[in-house]
Motif scaffolding. Structure first.
Motif, short mmCIF file in Angstrom:
data_model
loop_
_atom_site.label_atom_id
_atom_site.label_comp_id
_atom_site.label_asym_id
_atom_site.label_seq_id
_atom_site.Cartn_x
_atom_site.Cartn_y
_atom_site.Cartn_z
N ILE A 109 0.84 -1.20 0.00
CA ILE A 109 0.00 0.00 0.00
C ILE A 109 0.88 1.24 0.00
O ILE A 109 0.60 2.22 -0.71
CB ILE A 109 -0.97 -0.01 1.20
CG1 ILE A 109 -1.93 -1.20 1.09
CG2 ILE A 109 -1.74 1.30 1.30
CD1 ILE A 109 -2.81 -1.40 2.31
N ILE A 110 1.96 1.22 0.77
CA ILE A 110 2.88 2.37 0.82
C ILE A 110 3.50 2.59 -0.55
O ILE A 110 3.62 3.73 -1.01
CB ILE A 110 3.95 2.15 1.91
CG1 ILE A 110 3.29 2.21 3.29
CG2 ILE A 110 5.07 3.17 1.80
CD1 ILE A 110 4.17 1.76 4.43
N VAL A 111 3.90 1.52 -1.23
CA VAL A 111 4.44 1.65 -2.59
C VAL A 111 3.40 2.29 -3.51
O VAL A 111 3.71 3.16 -4.32
CB VAL A 111 4.90 0.28 -3.13
CG1 VAL A 111 5.11 0.31 -4.63
CG2 VAL A 111 6.18 -0.15 -2.43
N GLY A 112 2.14 1.88 -3.37
CA GLY A 112 1.07 2.47 -4.18
C GLY A 112 0.91 3.95 -3.90
O GLY A 112 0.75 4.76 -4.83
N THR A 150 -5.27 8.23 -3.90
CA THR A 150 -4.44 8.42 -2.70
C THR A 150 -5.28 8.28 -1.44
O THR A 150 -4.88 7.61 -0.49
CB THR A 150 -3.75 9.80 -2.73
OG1 THR A 150 -2.98 9.91 -3.92
CG2 THR A 150 -2.84 9.99 -1.53
N LEU A 151 -6.46 8.88 -1.44
CA LEU A 151 -7.35 8.79 -0.28
C LEU A 151 -7.73 7.33 -0.01
O LEU A 151 -7.68 6.87 1.14
CB LEU A 151 -8.60 9.64 -0.50
CG LEU A 151 -9.65 9.57 0.61
CD1 LEU A 151 -9.08 10.15 1.90
CD2 LEU A 151 -10.90 10.30 0.18
N VAL A 152 -8.08 6.60 -1.07
CA VAL A 152 -8.45 5.19 -0.90
C VAL A 152 -7.28 4.38 -0.35
O VAL A 152 -7.44 3.55 0.55
CB VAL A 152 -8.97 4.60 -2.23
CG1 VAL A 152 -9.08 3.09 -2.16
CG2 VAL A 152 -10.30 5.22 -2.61
N LEU A 153 -6.07 4.62 -0.87
CA LEU A 153 -4.90 3.89 -0.39
C LEU A 153 -4.57 4.22 1.07
O LEU A 153 -4.21 3.33 1.85
CB LEU A 153 -3.70 4.16 -1.30
CG LEU A 153 -3.74 3.48 -2.66
CD1 LEU A 153 -2.59 3.98 -3.54
CD2 LEU A 153 -3.69 1.98 -2.54
#
Length: 191
Positions: A109-112, A150-153
């Motif tokens: 998730i951080i990579v995303g 970004t919000l979803v991640l």
């Protein structure tokens, strides 16, 4: 091996010799495959470090030889540094797997999030270029989509970390806290 360390034979009928040979063969194949996997993971980790180093070298060379404006050069450097962060985060994930830990969802998730931030930077740089009203609208739409992603991640990351803490509380284990990289680790016992 000592007699005490051997596992007792299973209760009931003993297994036929063909079943023993098959289970020994399966165990051997599993050991071979595990060793191959570990070797490949070491190769991947080494390649990831080389890629991160190569990106850093190319970034410095590009920054020194760039004839672009200072703002454009800084933007390119930021994008490249974020790319290095992505590669390093993947490296750390491989490294954790090599240490025998289970794969975690947090690093992915951080990579995303980092990848989306890189794209946001590139959209912002393109917005500085003179363009038609239609192109400008498309860029702002793209920016809004990236903001939504970004919000979803970020929500997914918060949910994953909340889930870990709730699971730790239910199982009665010690609570977890973020380490310096933001990954959740067990907190030390109270003094």
């Amino acid at each position: 091996m000592d007699d005490e360390t051997r596992t007792p034979p299973p209760r009931g009928r003993p297994r036929p010799p063909s079943a023993l040979a098959q289970s020994d063969l399966e165990a051997l194949l599993l050991r071979i495959l595990t060793r191959i996997e570990r070797a490949l993971l070491y190769v991947v980790a080494f390649v990831l470090l080389c890629v991160a180093g190569g990106i850093m070298v190319m970034m410095v060379v590009t920054a020194i030889s760039a004839s672009a404006s200072w703002a454009d050069t800084v933007s390119v450097i930021l994008e490249e540094l974020l790319l290095v962060l992505i590669v390093v985060e993947i490296f750390v994930t491989v490294q954790m797997h090599l240490k025998g830990r289970h794969l975690q969802v947090d690093p992915f998730i951080i990579v995303g999030i980092i990848a989306v931030v890189r794209h946001v930077l590139s959209v912002v740089v393109r917005l500085k270029v003179t363009m038609t009203a239609q192109q400008s609208r498309e860029q702002f739409t793209e920016l809004a989509v990236y903001a939504g992603v970004t919000l979803v991640l970020v929500l997914a990351l918060a949910l994953a970390r909340w889930s870990k803490r709730a699971s730790a509380r239910r199982s009665g284990s010690r609570p977890q806290s973020p380490d310096r990289r933001g990954s959740w680790t067990r907190s030390p016992p109270p003094s």
